[in-house]
Design a protein around this motif. Structure first.
Motif, PDB file in Angstrom:
ATOM      1  N   ASP A  82     -16.988 -18.381 -25.155  1.00  0.00           N
ATOM      2  CA  ASP A  82     -16.931 -18.818 -26.551  1.00  0.00           C
ATOM      3  C   ASP A  82     -16.861 -17.618 -27.507  1.00  0.00           C
ATOM      4  OD1 ASP A  82     -16.735 -20.828 -28.403  1.00  0.00           O
ATOM      5  OD2 ASP A  82     -18.890 -21.099 -28.642  1.00  0.00           O
ATOM      6  N   GLY A  83     -16.146 -16.583 -27.058  1.00  0.00           N
ATOM      7  CA  GLY A  83     -15.945 -15.401 -27.894  1.00  0.00           C
ATOM      8  C   GLY A  83     -17.086 -14.398 -27.879  1.00  0.00           C
ATOM      9  N   LEU A  84     -18.136 -14.694 -27.121  1.00  0.00           N
ATOM     10  CA  LEU A  84     -19.312 -13.808 -27.130  1.00  0.00           C
ATOM     11  C   LEU A  84     -19.177 -12.662 -26.123  1.00  0.00           C
ATOM     12  CD1 LEU A  84     -22.103 -16.535 -27.219  1.00  0.00           C
ATOM     13  CD2 LEU A  84     -21.476 -14.993 -29.083  1.00  0.00           C
ATOM     14  N   GLY A  85     -19.664 -11.492 -26.521  1.00  0.00           N
ATOM     15  CA  GLY A  85     -19.793 -10.362 -25.591  1.00  0.00           C
ATOM     16  C   GLY A  85     -18.485  -9.744 -25.157  1.00  0.00           C
ATOM     17  N   ILE A  86     -18.552  -8.892 -24.124  1.00  0.00           N
ATOM     18  CA  ILE A  86     -17.365  -8.141 -23.700  1.00  0.00           C
ATOM     19  C   ILE A  86     -16.281  -9.050 -23.117  1.00  0.00           C
ATOM     20  CG2 ILE A  86     -18.414  -5.856 -23.362  1.00  0.00           C
ATOM     21  CD1 ILE A  86     -18.649  -6.543 -20.395  1.00  0.00           C
ATOM     22  N   ILE A  87     -16.692 -10.138 -22.488  1.00  0.00           N
ATOM     23  CA  ILE A  87     -15.683 -11.075 -21.970  1.00  0.00           C
ATOM     24  C   ILE A  87     -15.032 -11.807 -23.138  1.00  0.00           C
ATOM     25  CG2 ILE A  87     -15.339 -13.186 -20.611  1.00  0.00           C
ATOM     26  CD1 ILE A  87     -17.353 -12.054 -18.579  1.00  0.00           C
ATOM     27  N   GLY A  88     -15.847 -12.195 -24.088  1.00  0.00           N
ATOM     28  CA  GLY A  88     -15.330 -12.879 -25.278  1.00  0.00           C
ATOM     29  C   GLY A  88     -14.368 -12.016 -26.063  1.00  0.00           C
ATOM     30  N   GLU A  89     -14.595 -10.714 -26.065  1.00  0.00           N
ATOM     31  CA  GLU A  89     -13.715  -9.773 -26.774  1.00  0.00           C
ATOM     32  C   GLU A  89     -12.468  -9.432 -25.966  1.00  0.00           C
ATOM     33  OE1 GLU A  89     -16.147  -6.402 -27.791  1.00  0.00           O
ATOM     34  OE2 GLU A  89     -17.583  -7.689 -28.832  1.00  0.00           O
ATOM     35  N   GLY A  90     -12.403  -9.944 -24.731  1.00  0.00           N
ATOM     36  CA  GLY A  90     -11.219  -9.721 -23.907  1.00  0.00           C
ATOM     37  C   GLY A  90     -11.207  -8.373 -23.207  1.00  0.00           C
ATOM     38  N   LEU A  91     -12.363  -7.717 -23.141  1.00  0.00           N
ATOM     39  CA  LEU A  91     -12.425  -6.401 -22.488  1.00  0.00           C
ATOM     40  C   LEU A  91     -12.606  -6.513 -20.980  1.00  0.00           C
ATOM     41  CD1 LEU A  91     -14.743  -4.543 -25.056  1.00  0.00           C
ATOM     42  CD2 LEU A  91     -12.247  -4.441 -24.862  1.00  0.00           C
ATOM     43  N   GLY A  92     -12.982  -7.685 -20.525  1.00  0.00           N
ATOM     44  CA  GLY A  92     -13.197  -7.872 -19.090  1.00  0.00           C
ATOM     45  C   GLY A  92     -13.250  -9.346 -18.741  1.00  0.00           C
ATOM     46  N   TRP A  93     -13.364  -9.592 -17.452  1.00  0.00           N
ATOM     47  CA  TRP A  93     -13.504 -10.974 -16.985  1.00  0.00           C
ATOM     48  C   TRP A  93     -14.409 -10.952 -15.761  1.00  0.00           C
ATOM     49  CZ3 TRP A  93     -10.763 -13.371 -12.582  1.00  0.00           C
ATOM     50  CH2 TRP A  93     -10.097 -12.445 -11.785  1.00  0.00           C
ATOM     51  N   ALA A  94     -14.867 -12.098 -15.366  1.00  0.00           N
ATOM     52  CA  ALA A  94     -15.799 -12.167 -14.237  1.00  0.00           C
ATOM     53  C   ALA A  94     -15.579 -13.458 -13.459  1.00  0.00           C
ATOM     54  CB  ALA A  94     -17.242 -12.103 -14.742  1.00  0.00           C
ATOM     55  N   SER A  95     -16.174 -13.505 -12.297  1.00  0.00           N
ATOM     56  CA  SER A  95     -16.144 -14.724 -11.500  1.00  0.00           C
ATOM     57  C   SER A  95     -17.451 -14.865 -10.735  1.00  0.00           C
ATOM     58  CB  SER A  95     -15.006 -14.701 -10.481  1.00  0.00           C
ATOM     59  OG  SER A  95     -13.762 -14.698 -11.126  1.00  0.00           O
ATOM     60  N   MET A  96     -17.831 -16.097 -10.518  1.00  0.00           N
ATOM     61  CA  MET A  96     -19.006 -16.401  -9.695  1.00  0.00           C
ATOM     62  C   MET A  96     -18.569 -17.342  -8.585  1.00  0.00           C
ATOM     63  SD  MET A  96     -22.010 -17.036 -12.463  1.00  0.00           S
ATOM     64  CE  MET A  96     -21.266 -18.504 -13.157  1.00  0.00           C
ATOM     65  N   SER A  97     -19.283 -17.279  -7.466  1.00  0.00           N
ATOM     66  CA  SER A  97     -18.969 -18.181  -6.370  1.00  0.00           C
ATOM     67  C   SER A  97     -20.231 -18.535  -5.598  1.00  0.00           C
ATOM     68  CB  SER A  97     -17.966 -17.535  -5.417  1.00  0.00           C
ATOM     69  OG  SER A  97     -17.692 -18.408  -4.337  1.00  0.00           O
ATOM     70  N   ILE A  98     -20.231 -19.718  -5.077  1.00  0.00           N
ATOM     71  CA  ILE A  98     -21.285 -20.116  -4.147  1.00  0.00           C
ATOM     72  C   ILE A  98     -20.599 -20.769  -2.950  1.00  0.00           C
ATOM     73  CG2 ILE A  98     -21.750 -22.317  -5.320  1.00  0.00           C
ATOM     74  CD1 ILE A  98     -24.775 -21.706  -4.634  1.00  0.00           C
ATOM     75  N   VAL A  99     -21.126 -20.459  -1.773  1.00  0.00           N
ATOM     76  CA  VAL A  99     -20.497 -20.902  -0.529  1.00  0.00           C
ATOM     77  C   VAL A  99     -21.576 -21.507   0.368  1.00  0.00           C
ATOM     78  CG1 VAL A  99     -19.521 -20.011   1.629  1.00  0.00           C
ATOM     79  CG2 VAL A  99     -18.594 -19.235  -0.541  1.00  0.00           C
ATOM     80  N   SER A 100     -21.243 -22.581   1.049  1.00  0.00           N
ATOM     81  CA  SER A 100     -22.143 -23.034   2.107  1.00  0.00           C
ATOM     82  C   SER A 100     -21.418 -22.951   3.448  1.00  0.00           C
ATOM     83  CB  SER A 100     -22.667 -24.457   1.849  1.00  0.00           C
ATOM     84  OG  SER A 100     -21.635 -25.396   1.933  1.00  0.00           O
ATOM     85  N   LEU A 101     -22.170 -22.518   4.447  1.00  0.00           N
ATOM     86  CA  LEU A 101     -21.645 -22.358   5.805  1.00  0.00           C
ATOM     87  C   LEU A 101     -22.397 -23.302   6.738  1.00  0.00           C
ATOM     88  CD1 LEU A 101     -21.661 -18.442   6.202  1.00  0.00           C
ATOM     89  CD2 LEU A 101     -19.816 -19.889   5.323  1.00  0.00           C
ATOM     90  N   ILE A 102     -21.686 -23.780   7.773  1.00  0.00           N
ATOM     91  CA  ILE A 102     -22.374 -24.524   8.821  1.00  0.00           C
ATOM     92  C   ILE A 102     -22.185 -23.789  10.156  1.00  0.00           C
ATOM     93  CG2 ILE A 102     -22.583 -26.847   7.894  1.00  0.00           C
ATOM     94  CD1 ILE A 102     -19.881 -27.502   8.878  1.00  0.00           C
ATOM     95  N   ARG A 103     -23.179 -23.921  11.011  1.00  0.00           N
ATOM     96  CA  ARG A 103     -23.114 -23.241  12.311  1.00  0.00           C
ATOM     97  C   ARG A 103     -22.209 -24.047  13.255  1.00  0.00           C
ATOM     98  NH1 ARG A 103     -24.738 -19.344  15.271  1.00  0.00           N
ATOM     99  NH2 ARG A 103     -26.023 -18.238  13.800  1.00  0.00           N
ATOM    100  N   ILE A 104     -21.316 -23.332  13.933  1.00  0.00           N
ATOM    101  CA  ILE A 104     -20.434 -24.041  14.865  1.00  0.00           C
ATOM    102  C   ILE A 104     -20.674 -23.635  16.315  1.00  0.00           C
ATOM    103  CG2 ILE A 104     -18.522 -24.671  13.335  1.00  0.00           C
ATOM    104  CD1 ILE A 104     -17.148 -22.043  14.135  1.00  0.00           C
ATOM    105  N   THR A 105     -21.386 -22.527  16.515  1.00  0.00           N
ATOM    106  CA  THR A 105     -21.675 -22.129  17.904  1.00  0.00           C
ATOM    107  C   THR A 105     -23.166 -21.855  18.071  1.00  0.00           C
ATOM    108  OG1 THR A 105     -21.277 -19.799  17.406  1.00  0.00           O
ATOM    109  CG2 THR A 105     -19.437 -21.055  18.304  1.00  0.00           C
TER     110      THR A 105
END
Ligand code: MG
Length: 159
Positions: free
Chosen positions: A136-159
């Motif tokens: 929403d225009g806030l901070g360094i990302i809002g100013e277009g100086l950078g970008w970021a990403s987040m991720s969450i992953v779930s794994l299941i055991r197969i062996t």
């Protein structure tokens, strides 16, 4: 048994660089500065995968001081991380992500990013979720100086 991992990454944005998000080149006035292709979305997913399997982080396997990975496509990091978790006896259950970027708007590119990640990760699209937001225009990302990403992953055991 399910294991969960999280990942976060951020890169600078500059004129004259390419903007690659989840392996897809996005038309943009600015691009991501990075040792590799600067794909913060793929990097966040790699960290989430490694984290879930207890394998450390992306810098452990692909250090930014190693010239081998200069300009590398981040799909290589994803493929490597998946090989590592597979070797440990896990498979991906699902991946959720958030791209944080002020401009350009990413929403219309999400289907293609999902399709490409699905291919790279050999994972059904129904198990991949991609969200995009701004600050929403806030901070360094809002100013277009950078970008970021987040991720969450779930794994299941197969062996
Ligand atoms: Mg990175």
């Amino acid at each position: 048994m399910i294991r969960i991992g999280i990942g976060y990454d951020a890169h600078q944005l500059k004129v004259g660089e390419r903007l690659i998000i989840g392996g897809v080149q996005i038309s943009s006035d600015v691009g991501s500065v990075g040792h590799s292709d600067g794909d913060a979305l793929s990097h966040a997913i790699v960290d989430a995968l490694l984290g879930a399997a207890g394998l450390g982080d992306i810098g452990k396997y692909f250090p930014s001081h190693d010239n081998t990975w200069k300009g590398a496509q981040s799909r290589l990091f994803l493929i490597d991380a998946i090989a590592r978790i597979t070797e440990k006896g896990y498979k991906i259950n699902n991946v959720d992500t958030t791209i944080i970027l002020q401009a350009p708007k990413i929403e219309k590119h999400i289907p293609e990013i999902k399709k490409v990640l699905s291919k790279i990760m050999s994972l059904d699209e129904t198990n991949i979720n991609i969200k995009a937001t701004t600050t929403d225009g806030l901070g360094i990302i809002g100013e277009g100086l950078g970008w970021a990403s987040m991720s969450i992953v779930s794994l299941i055991r197969i062996t």
